[in-house]
Design a protein around this motif. Structure first.
Motif, mmCIF file in Angstrom:
data_model
loop_
_atom_site.group_PDB
_atom_site.id
_atom_site.type_symbol
_atom_site.label_atom_id
_atom_site.label_comp_id
_atom_site.label_asym_id
_atom_site.label_seq_id
_atom_site.Cartn_x
_atom_site.Cartn_y
_atom_site.Cartn_z
ATOM 1 N N PHE A 35 70.683 72.925 -15.037
ATOM 2 C CA PHE A 35 71.338 71.711 -15.530
ATOM 3 C C PHE A 35 70.733 71.292 -16.873
ATOM 4 N N LEU A 36 69.394 71.300 -16.943
ATOM 5 C CA LEU A 36 68.718 70.888 -18.183
ATOM 6 C C LEU A 36 68.974 71.872 -19.325
ATOM 7 N N LYS A 37 69.124 73.132 -18.957
ATOM 8 C CA LYS A 37 69.408 74.163 -19.965
ATOM 9 C C LYS A 37 70.775 73.893 -20.603
ATOM 10 N N GLU A 38 71.734 73.591 -19.727
ATOM 11 C CA GLU A 38 73.103 73.316 -20.172
ATOM 12 C C GLU A 38 73.182 71.947 -20.855
ATOM 13 N N CYS A 39 72.438 70.995 -20.321
ATOM 14 C CA CYS A 39 72.507 69.599 -20.803
ATOM 15 C C CYS A 39 71.107 69.034 -21.003
ATOM 16 N N PRO A 40 70.469 69.364 -22.118
ATOM 17 C CA PRO A 40 69.086 68.926 -22.355
ATOM 18 C C PRO A 40 68.906 67.411 -22.288
#
Length: 203
Positions: A35-40
């Motif tokens: 999730f963080l990779k896609e949406c930092p």
């Protein structure tokens, strides 16, 4: 699966999600990293959500459906999905209990969020579902449900409603539970396929 970079996922949120979904701690950490990779920023905007959907449907136009799905999951109506809303959404569409899925389906069809569904709202969602079905597949649909209007009529008739009537959440859930045909007509089963593809990407 480690605690590397998992500090941002609070213990409190982890426990909350473990008790409200079927995901394990390891799975939740994995989802969180992805999730963080896609949406930092830690949130998915509606535009990002639409582009994620668009990637999975190169031959269709998923924008309208993605907007409705996004609205139904944006529980605080702030225009973004945080990690919790995202995970609850994944859980509901892929492994939630039937009743939870139907509550979500009701919120999907309740476009103006006023607690009941009109025939126009059903038609709006059914139209967005048709945009997701390729022209080729549409040709194979039964004659009495091969357009959004016909499918809307069919659903409305199942509920035995007059033109200007409305369907409450209770009626909606009972109607679908009592008649498997309605379930087939109101849903679009691609989210499950999206889930499977996303899992494959992460492995």
């Amino acid at each position: 699966m480690g605690n590397s970079k998992s500090g941002a996922l609070s213990k409190e949120l982890l426990e909350d999600l473990k008790s409200n979904t079927t995901y394990t701690e390891e799975q939740l950490y994995a989802w969180y990293q992805a999730f963080l990779k896609e949406c930092p920023s830690g949130c998915i905007s509606r535009e990002q959500f639409e582009s994620i959907y668009a990637r999975f449907f190169p031959d269709a136009n998923p924008k309208a459906y993605a907007q409705h799905v996004f609205r139904s999951f944006d529980s605080d109506s702030n225009g973004t999905l945080d990690f919790k809303e995202y995970i609850v959404a994944l859980h509901l569409t892929s492994s939630g209990k039937t009743i939870e899925k139907l509550e979500w389906a009701f919120s999907l069809y309740d476009v103006d969020k006023n607690g009941s569904i009109t025939k126009n709202e059903i038609n709006e969602i059914v139209k967005s579902i048709f945009n997701m079905i390729s022209q080729e597949d549409q040709k194979n649909l039964p004659e009495d449900e091969n357009t959004p209007e016909k499918r809307t009529e069919k659903i409305w008739d199942f509920f035995g409603k007059r033109e200007k009537d409305k369907i409450t959440e209770g009626e909606f859930i009972k109607g679908v539970m009592d008649n498997k045909n309605i379930l087939r007509l109101i849903q679009f089963d691609e989210p499950q396929k999206i889930q499977n593809r996303m899992k494959q990407k992460k492995q």
